[in-house]
Design a protein around this motif. Structure first.
Motif, PDB file in Angstrom:
ATOM      1  N   LYS A   1      -8.101   6.801   2.986  1.00  0.00           N
ATOM      2  CA  LYS A   1      -6.798   7.193   2.447  1.00  0.00           C
ATOM      3  C   LYS A   1      -6.456   8.645   2.802  1.00  0.00           C
ATOM      4  O   LYS A   1      -5.295   9.027   2.848  1.00  0.00           O
ATOM      5  CB  LYS A   1      -6.785   7.018   0.919  1.00  0.00           C
TER       6      LYS A   1
ATOM      7  N   GLY B   1      -2.589   6.444  -3.180  1.00  0.00           N
ATOM      8  CA  GLY B   1      -3.376   5.476  -2.427  1.00  0.00           C
ATOM      9  C   GLY B   1      -4.042   4.505  -3.380  1.00  0.00           C
ATOM     10  O   GLY B   1      -4.413   4.865  -4.499  1.00  0.00           O
TER      11      GLY B   1
ATOM     12  N   ARG C   1      -0.314   7.028   2.753  1.00  0.00           N
ATOM     13  CA  ARG C   1      -1.489   7.892   2.724  1.00  0.00           C
ATOM     14  C   ARG C   1      -1.043   9.323   2.437  1.00  0.00           C
ATOM     15  O   ARG C   1      -0.050   9.788   2.992  1.00  0.00           O
ATOM     16  CB  ARG C   1      -2.176   7.806   4.085  1.00  0.00           C
TER      17      ARG C   1
ATOM     18  N   ARG D   1       0.840  -1.202   0.000  1.00  0.00           N
ATOM     19  CA  ARG D   1       0.000   0.000   0.000  1.00  0.00           C
ATOM     20  C   ARG D   1       0.877   1.255   0.000  1.00  0.00           C
ATOM     21  O   ARG D   1       1.741   1.407   0.866  1.00  0.00           O
ATOM     22  CB  ARG D   1      -0.880  -0.002   1.244  1.00  0.00           C
TER      23      ARG D   1
END
Length: 661
Positions: free
Chosen positions: A147, A124, A21, A18
């Motif tokens: 996010k 994101g 953010r 991932r």
């Protein structure tokens, strides 16, 4: 899996790597929902486009994030085109949400990513799975908010429809609408409404797709209002605001305020509020909201019929005109032309402003430029109106004669309407009365509203106050038409205000007092700000009858809706009072704007000759001889063929002009 599908739940599987953010922004992030490519149903694309629309609608209901509306994105994409990063940037977005839609067992899976438009960096990404598009939209909305470190509301908001097919048809209809294919839009939206008869937004958009057809527009808008309990909060406010505007409902402004307070970043709401403020009479308060609309529309587009920025410009020009700030109105009109050179509306706005300022050579040049862009068939009517305003009655009479000679019976009416205005200014009131009656008879109905008002006004100027008052009373007593109740109340209050002026001329204070109360009650039932002020005009007459000039002045000033676009008789009566009190400069300040108003609408109810004559007296009293002579000369030219009753006034003008020399 069966239980999952039955409940419409969403399983979220985050990407293995991932990205970080994005940092929590000081201002709410501005996000556009871009293309969601549909690999679940290759070749159709309908599911991905419908999901993008659902997701934008869903995110718009959340606090802490600003979402570019789908209508704006379709507008920038040209309706049928694909929503792109370029369109998102043009709309003012900082981020765009993109992704792909795939099959996942019996459900679907969305692989979404958030891209920062300035850098192109993916900030994101996520994967959500759901039983249907609605579940996907809810899951994707939650992940998108996460996010940005934003919480989601506890439960999904209400939606207009739970039918995916109806939503896809609606999305296609919305695209057709912004591609200027109104018949196609109506067909697709009607199919969506047939698929789900409770689909409020489909009914609302069908109404918008009938912009020039009042009956279906009102019918579908009413249906949308009745179904709006099923819509999201923003959609419900949009529908209610449109209905309040169409109905002239006094709640119009409060609904528009609520829309902007709840969704401050929505330019559609800002436009609605700006228009409501204009209608209410708060002209300068409308300007910042309209500027916000323009900031959100750096590209006005090529389709003026579907151009919120154009609507904002038009409303802003009107707001400045109504505030009698013609220099500002001119700047806005020229700015509009610079951004949209082929816009007939922009060039018309500039021409009107220049004419109101008396800059005739520039106005003629602007009108010629307008006609090159759009050769209107009724250009002679514009020339006729300008000739009357200039006091060039030879040209005005020639244009009327030519129009009556070359137009069919239906084309005669607007020429006769303007001819009545011209004859009144020339002091040829008996001819004006005959012409006004001819126009009224040509309408083919017993008491056509505007035409009957005009006839009654000529009777008033002839001193036949009882006949004028009786006509105005008849108009107010006409059974309610198909107009909505607030609009009917507005027209009744307008007719009764004129009836009150006639009773005041007869010295009937009891009737004036009763009419003032009725006008106040009726005026409060409309959203139009002028109607709520009219009763002050009648109460000013009562103070004059009692010999209370200070109180009368205060009431007349309270009656002013706009210095130039309100009820021109208020300007005239207040100007007379101020001249009698020995305050000519104050009189000039209220009379000059009256000359800059519309001859054919609210400023119909006094003649240019009356205004010029009173201004001449005021300038003479103020010691400004050149201006006094100019206004006296205007009246002298106008009354060359006036009725015999005007001869004493003409002699007085000649004596005064001789004294000024």
């Amino acid at each position: 899996v069966a239980l999952l599908l039955a409940l419409g739940a969403v399983a979220v599987r985050l990407a293995a790597n991932r990205p970080e953010r994005p940092p929590a922004p000081a201002e709410p992030p501005v996000l556009a929902v871009g293309a969601l490519r549909d690999f679940a149903a290759p070749g159709s694309g309908g599911g991905g486009r419908a999901l993008a629309l659902m997701l934008a609608t869903r995110l718009a209901e959340e606090r802490g994030v600003r979402v570019i509306g789908s209508s704006r994105m379709y507008e920038l994409a040209g309706g049928r085109g694909e929503i792109s990063a370029r369109a998102a940037r043009a709309a003012g977005a900082r981020y765009i949400l993109e992704g792909e839609l795939h099959r996942s067992g019996a459900g679907r899976r969305l692989q979404g990513r958030i891209v920062e438009l300035r850098t192109g960096v993916v900030v994101g990404s996520y994967t959500v799975e759901g039983a249907d598009l609605f579940a996907l939209a809810d899951g994707a909305a939650r992940e998108t908010l996460a996010k940005f470190g934003l919480p989601s509301r506890g439960s999904p908001p209400a939606v207009s429809t739970r039918s995916a097919v109806a939503y896809q048809l609606y999305e296609e209809g919305l695209r057709a609408y912004h591609a200027d294919d109104l018949p196609g839009a109506r067909r697709l939206l009607a199919a969506a409404l047939a698929r789900d008869t409770t689909f409020a937004m489909a009914a609302y958009r069908i109404a918008l797709a009938h912009p020039f057809d009042p009956e279906p527009h009102r019918r579908h808008l009413l249906r949308a209002v009745r179904l709006s309990a099923h819509a999201t909060e923003r959609e419900r406010l949009l529908i209610r605001a449109a209905w309040a505007g169409a109905q002239d409902d006094p709640a119009r402004l409060s609904i528009a305020d609520s829309l902007v307070a709840r969704f401050p970043g929505d330019p559609e709401g800002r436009l609605i509020l700006g228009q409501a403020l204009l209608w209410d009479g708060q002209f300068m308060r409308a300007i910042p909201h309209l500027r916000d609309v323009l900031a959100a529309h750096p590209d006005l587009g090529a389709n003026p019929a579907r151009c919120p920025g154009c609507d904002a410009y038009w409303t802003m020009v009107r707001a400045y005109q109504n505030a009698d700030s013609l220099d500002a109105a001119e700047r806005v009109a020229r700015e509009w032309i610079a951004r949209q050179p082929q816009s007939a509306s922009a060039r018309d706005a500039l021409t009107v402003v220049l004419e109101r300022q008396g800059r005739w050579a520039e106005a003629d040049s602007a009108r010629a430029a307008l006609l090159r862009v759009h050769p209107y068939p009724d250009a002679e009517l514009w020339q006729l109106s300008a000739a009357i305003r200039r006091g060039d009655f030879e040209t005005a009479n020639r244009l009327v004669a030519h129009g009556l000679r070359t137009r069919g019976a239906e084309g005669h009416k607007p020429f006769l309407w303007h001819h009545t205005i011209s004859l009144r200014a020339q002091g040829r009131l008996r001819e004006a009365l005959a012409t006004a009656r001819a126009v009224r008879r040509a309408q083919g109905v017993p008491l056509p509203y505007g035409e009957t008002l005009h006839e009654a006004q000529v009777l008033f100027e002839l001193g036949r106050y009882r006949e004028a008052g009786a006509l105005w009373d008849s108009l107010a007593a006409v059974p309610a038409s198909r107009d909505p109740e607030p609009a009917t109340a507005r027209s009744r209050s307008w007719a009764l205000a004129h009836a009150g002026a006639a009773r005041a001329a007869l010295g009937d204070s009891a009737s004036v007092r009763a009419l003032a109360d009725t006008v106040q009650l009726l005026g409060a039932q409309s959203a139009y700000g002028r109607g709520r002020r009219l009763h002050h005009h009648l109460r000013a007459y009562l103070h004059l009858m009692r010999g209370e000039p200070e109180q009368a002045e205060a009431r007349f000033r309270q009656a002013v809706f706009s210095p130039s676009e309100g009820y021109v008789r208020t300007n005239l009566e207040l100007g007379r009072l101020l001249v009698r009190q020995g305050r000519p400069r104050d009189a000039i300040a209220i009379l000059e704007p009256a000359l800059r108003g519309s001859l054919e609408a609210s400023n119909l109810y006094a003649t240019l000759s009356e205004l010029h004559l009173l201004l001449a007296d005021a300038y003479a009293a103020a010691g400004d001889r050149p201006r006094a002579r100019a206004h006296y000369a205007w009246v002298e030219r106008a009354w060359r063929r006036a009725d015999p009753e005007f001869e004493p006034l003409r002699r007085r003008i000649r004596v005064r002009v001789a004294g000024l020399r």
